[in-house]
Design a protein around this motif. Sequence first.
Motif, PDB file in Angstrom:
ATOM      1  N   ALA A 127     -30.480  10.498   8.601  1.00 14.02           N
ATOM      2  CA  ALA A 127     -29.930  11.596   9.405  1.00 14.02           C
ATOM      3  C   ALA A 127     -28.934  12.385   8.575  1.00 14.02           C
ATOM      4  O   ALA A 127     -28.106  11.802   7.862  1.00 14.02           O
ATOM      5  CB  ALA A 127     -29.250  11.039  10.657  1.00 14.02           C
ATOM      6  N   LEU A 128     -29.014  13.681   8.690  1.00 17.83           N
ATOM      7  CA  LEU A 128     -28.041  14.537   8.006  1.00 17.83           C
ATOM      8  C   LEU A 128     -26.768  14.610   8.846  1.00 17.83           C
ATOM      9  O   LEU A 128     -26.824  14.731  10.068  1.00 17.83           O
ATOM     10  CB  LEU A 128     -28.619  15.944   7.835  1.00 17.83           C
ATOM     11  N   GLU A 150     -24.234  12.096   4.020  1.00 19.42           N
ATOM     12  CA  GLU A 150     -23.061  12.940   4.262  1.00 19.42           C
ATOM     13  C   GLU A 150     -22.440  13.477   2.978  1.00 19.42           C
ATOM     14  O   GLU A 150     -21.293  13.912   2.977  1.00 19.42           O
ATOM     15  CB  GLU A 150     -22.007  12.140   5.051  1.00 19.42           C
ATOM     16  N   SER A 151     -23.195  13.401   1.873  1.00 15.96           N
ATOM     17  CA  SER A 151     -22.629  13.864   0.601  1.00 15.96           C
ATOM     18  C   SER A 151     -23.753  14.322  -0.329  1.00 15.96           C
ATOM     19  O   SER A 151     -24.923  13.992  -0.129  1.00 15.96           O
ATOM     20  CB  SER A 151     -21.880  12.711  -0.094  1.00 15.96           C
ATOM     21  N   PHE A 183     -33.705  12.957  10.936  1.00 17.99           N
ATOM     22  CA  PHE A 183     -32.958  13.550  12.050  1.00 17.99           C
ATOM     23  C   PHE A 183     -31.935  14.557  11.547  1.00 17.99           C
ATOM     24  O   PHE A 183     -31.302  14.351  10.518  1.00 17.99           O
ATOM     25  CB  PHE A 183     -32.250  12.448  12.852  1.00 17.99           C
ATOM     26  N   ASP A 184     -31.769  15.604  12.346  1.00 15.11           N
ATOM     27  CA  ASP A 184     -30.841  16.656  11.950  1.00 15.11           C
ATOM     28  C   ASP A 184     -29.434  16.372  12.473  1.00 15.11           C
ATOM     29  O   ASP A 184     -29.215  15.540  13.355  1.00 15.11           O
ATOM     30  CB  ASP A 184     -31.339  18.008  12.463  1.00 15.11           C
ATOM     31  N   SER A 214     -29.860  24.118   3.972  1.00 15.89           N
ATOM     32  CA  SER A 214     -31.306  24.235   3.774  1.00 15.89           C
ATOM     33  C   SER A 214     -31.837  23.285   2.699  1.00 15.89           C
ATOM     34  O   SER A 214     -32.897  22.672   2.877  1.00 15.89           O
ATOM     35  CB  SER A 214     -31.679  25.681   3.435  1.00 15.89           C
ATOM     36  N   GLY A 215     -31.115  23.145   1.591  1.00 11.79           N
ATOM     37  CA  GLY A 215     -31.577  22.260   0.524  1.00 11.79           C
ATOM     38  C   GLY A 215     -31.631  20.811   0.980  1.00 11.79           C
ATOM     39  O   GLY A 215     -32.624  20.116   0.779  1.00 11.79           O
ATOM     40  N   ALA A 216     -30.566  20.363   1.610  1.00 11.38           N
ATOM     41  CA  ALA A 216     -30.515  18.968   2.074  1.00 11.38           C
ATOM     42  C   ALA A 216     -31.588  18.709   3.120  1.00 11.38           C
ATOM     43  O   ALA A 216     -32.277  17.679   3.084  1.00 11.38           O
ATOM     44  CB  ALA A 216     -29.133  18.665   2.655  1.00 11.38           C
TER      45      ALA A 216
END
Lengths: 300, 101
Positions: free
Chosen positions: A155-156, A133-134, A195-196, A177-179
């Motif tokens: 997971a993002l 998350e960062s 996971f998205d 996109s980068g992450a």
Amino acid sequence: MNHKNRLRRSMMFLNAQKPNLLKDPYIYGADSLIFDLEDAVALGEKDAARFTLFHALKKVDYQNAEKVVRINGIDTPFWKEDIRCAVFAGCDSIRIPKTESKEDILLVEAEVAKAEQEAGVTPGSTFLMAAIESAKGVVHLEEICHASERLFGVALSAGDYTKDLHTGISGSGVELSGARQLMIIHARAAGIQCFDTVYTNLEDMEGFRKEVELIHTMGFDGKSIINPRQIPVVHAVYTPSAEEITFAEKVVQEIDEKRSQGIGVFTVDGKMIDIAFYDGAKRTLALAKAAGVLEEVQND
Amino acid sequence: MEIQKTASAGTTEKCDCLVTVSKGSGGRTVQLKSKVLYEYGDRMVALVHQCLTKMGIQDALVEVKDMGAFDHILVARLQAAVYRSQDKTENIPWGELLYES
């Protein structure tokens, strides 16, 4: 029995303090249910939410759905008791929010091991997943993805991540996109799943479908979701076509046959095939089976 | 275990119940309000008594506003209210909280 690499196309969040959400979410068919003790639960209700979660996990038959508990962050006073509650209740996995380093995972892992011992749960049977998350979490993906044998995936979580980048969620996905690319690369290199993030606009189902198609193409194993309406869209995108299934069956069959004959490279339907295609074909068949379409194709 | 002060847990939303526990006056009293009082009232009151007995609570006033909660939610709200009455939020004896349904 839960499996570390089980199918997780759809991971649906549920507020752990809402009895009407806890009573029968399995009817919608999500692969995993994420019982949320973190953001969905008000600060003054953390204690009460644990009791509803504990008894729901003990009493409700969630059928084949994986039972994941999202604990509060390790920077809060709540996470250790969250883990005790979840492990005593018999959860399958713990979702760690705001993961930024290998040490974060190891801290949670030690507490889970302690809870397993206290609860008489088989040591090592509770899996972990890490939410990124960062920017710091993205930068440390390599060490995070390799941190623990218990870790089944990353997971993002785009809400906090985009805030950390000093931007917001645009809808185009450009800010993510980068992450996304780094996450899928590091997850695959470590042999874990990826996971998205959630898609919060429930009115825009077409935008949601496009996002699912995007992350499916990128290689993600599944998506976090917030509403049962999103499940069929995810599962449809993740269901292989009849042509893909037929091709995968041929690939598996041919590789099995050719291997015994000592042949390494050959063609199937005009395409060059070698052992590198084997796992992918197997994965396609597993997805088809999970979607309930494999038998239909075989019967055609 | 004793009720130390008045405490509540739960809501009056659908499928939930609001449970308030207070010090009793020499025994246990359970006051239940529910739309299904005549069908399930005895069973719900018995469940409250079962849980209080298991927690060793002999002296308590328990008020339940039921909105169609399942047994396990009633138990969860009751136990949460009891532990709140003691300001206890950590090291909950989870293994001892199960009940007979």
